[in-house]
Write an enzyme that holds these catalytic residues in place. Sequence first.
Site: not given
Length: 100
Positions: A13-15, A24, A26, A57, A60
């Site tokens: 994940n890259i927030e 996300c 994926e 999600c 994704c």
Amino acid sequence: MVGDSGKVYGGCNIENASYGATNCAERTAIFSGVAAGETHFKAILITGNTDGPIAPCGICRQVIAEFFDQDAPVYLTNQKGAFAETTVAGILPGAFVELK
């Protein structure tokens, strides 16, 4: 995630403070594969620090549907050893994809 070439791609994940800009794991893995020249993938494993097997999600799921065959395996796991197996069609029935 495994590309048709057999190469394995990972993601995380890259927030972002603007949640809509978050990416996300994926999609990070898929986009890494695409950036490396892959256009199609064979299987994906999704894991997280959750109580049960984690599921992707909606965004994704749509991206997965566009880069995998509908019968490609999707492995849903967690860090505690829980495991479930489904397919791309199983996580997004009726996906909006180009008909072949």
